[in-house]
Scaffold this motif. Sequence first.
Motif, PDB file in Angstrom:
ATOM      1  N   GLY A  29      41.021  38.061  37.348  1.00 49.85           N
ATOM      2  CA  GLY A  29      40.582  39.397  37.740  1.00 49.85           C
ATOM      3  C   GLY A  29      40.220  39.571  39.198  1.00 49.85           C
ATOM      4  O   GLY A  29      39.649  40.588  39.574  1.00 49.85           O
ATOM      5  N   PHE A  30      40.543  38.599  40.055  1.00 46.45           N
ATOM      6  CA  PHE A  30      40.258  38.722  41.486  1.00 46.45           C
ATOM      7  C   PHE A  30      41.241  39.701  42.122  1.00 46.45           C
ATOM      8  O   PHE A  30      42.455  39.579  41.957  1.00 46.45           O
ATOM      9  N   ILE A  31      40.721  40.683  42.867  1.00 44.47           N
ATOM     10  CA  ILE A  31      41.545  41.697  43.506  1.00 44.47           C
ATOM     11  C   ILE A  31      41.307  41.665  45.016  1.00 44.47           C
ATOM     12  O   ILE A  31      40.164  41.764  45.479  1.00 44.47           O
ATOM     13  N   SER A  32      42.376  41.507  45.777  1.00 41.28           N
ATOM     14  CA  SER A  32      42.308  41.510  47.235  1.00 41.28           C
ATOM     15  C   SER A  32      43.084  42.719  47.739  1.00 41.28           C
ATOM     16  O   SER A  32      44.258  42.897  47.401  1.00 41.28           O
TER      17      SER A  32
ATOM     18  N   GLU B  78      33.444  30.455  41.898  1.00 35.79           N
ATOM     19  CA  GLU B  78      34.341  30.229  43.027  1.00 35.79           C
ATOM     20  C   GLU B  78      35.806  30.111  42.598  1.00 35.79           C
ATOM     21  O   GLU B  78      36.704  30.621  43.259  1.00 35.79           O
ATOM     22  N   GLU B  79      36.057  29.425  41.473  1.00 33.55           N
ATOM     23  CA  GLU B  79      37.446  29.220  41.041  1.00 33.55           C
ATOM     24  C   GLU B  79      38.122  30.528  40.639  1.00 33.55           C
ATOM     25  O   GLU B  79      39.349  30.609  40.572  1.00 33.55           O
TER      26      GLU B  79
ATOM     27  N   GLU C  70      37.161  42.439  45.247  1.00 32.70           N
ATOM     28  CA  GLU C  70      36.427  42.854  44.056  1.00 32.70           C
ATOM     29  C   GLU C  70      36.981  42.097  42.856  1.00 32.70           C
ATOM     30  O   GLU C  70      38.023  41.431  42.949  1.00 32.70           O
ATOM     31  N   PHE C  71      36.282  42.203  41.721  1.00 35.04           N
ATOM     32  CA  PHE C  71      36.711  41.522  40.507  1.00 35.04           C
ATOM     33  C   PHE C  71      36.794  42.515  39.355  1.00 35.04           C
ATOM     34  O   PHE C  71      35.964  43.419  39.232  1.00 35.04           O
TER      35      PHE C  71
ATOM     36  N   LEU D 117      26.091  35.862  53.005  1.00 33.66           N
ATOM     37  CA  LEU D 117      25.759  37.074  52.249  1.00 33.66           C
ATOM     38  C   LEU D 117      26.804  37.345  51.167  1.00 33.66           C
ATOM     39  O   LEU D 117      26.471  37.778  50.063  1.00 33.66           O
ATOM     40  N   ILE D 118      28.079  37.082  51.487  1.00 34.45           N
ATOM     41  CA  ILE D 118      29.151  37.276  50.502  1.00 34.45           C
ATOM     42  C   ILE D 118      29.005  36.292  49.352  1.00 34.45           C
ATOM     43  O   ILE D 118      29.152  36.660  48.174  1.00 34.45           O
TER      44      ILE D 118
END
Length: 206
Positions: free
Chosen positions: A26-29, A143-144, A44-45, A131-132
């Motif tokens: 679900g990672f969105i760039s 992280e993965e 975002e995820f 901060l991120i």
Amino acid sequence: MHNIISFANQAEGWYTRGSADLYEYGFISKSGSSSATCSIYEEEFLKADGRICPVYTATSNYLDAASYDLEEEVFEREEVFIVNWSYIIDDQEYEILELLDDADPKKWKKFCALYEQKYGRLYTQEEIDRLIQKRKREAGIQEEWAEKKKPDWKLVENSRYRKYVKEIELAELRKERYARSNFDLKGKWVTCNVENYYEFATVDFD
């Protein structure tokens, strides 16, 4: 599916050109621009329930240092270009100034000090990165999950997206079947002789 909805909405906002990539977990760039000198980046995820969890939005503006109305002319008549980075993390804004020219370090330090007096604190990239990471931890993001691995749509089980996955799978199967086809007339126009007159027909093996 989210990519389509996301950028359909963004097209009405401050993006004039943009792209989005949805990865496994679900990672969105996302990235885009609103002008030749302004670029936008987002992470975002997509949660299991279909809702979005924003991580950050970063906007970079390429500017001449002289465009800031500071009390003192630091660089005199020098033309010095900088990038102003603005990060939005958990509804808070953080700024970074990046020097693009070989300016005098003392003048640059003075410029940053005057900037902070007038516009607020500046941050380093290391501080922004921390901060991120904090934002990800608080949101329960591992992280993965940020690995840029393309998703296998056949494994999606969320009923909310089932019909879209089925459509994607059918489209892929048609492409594979068409690629494997050995018909000589595949994708061509042919002329058919029917009862003493000619009729043109399209052969479509889909």
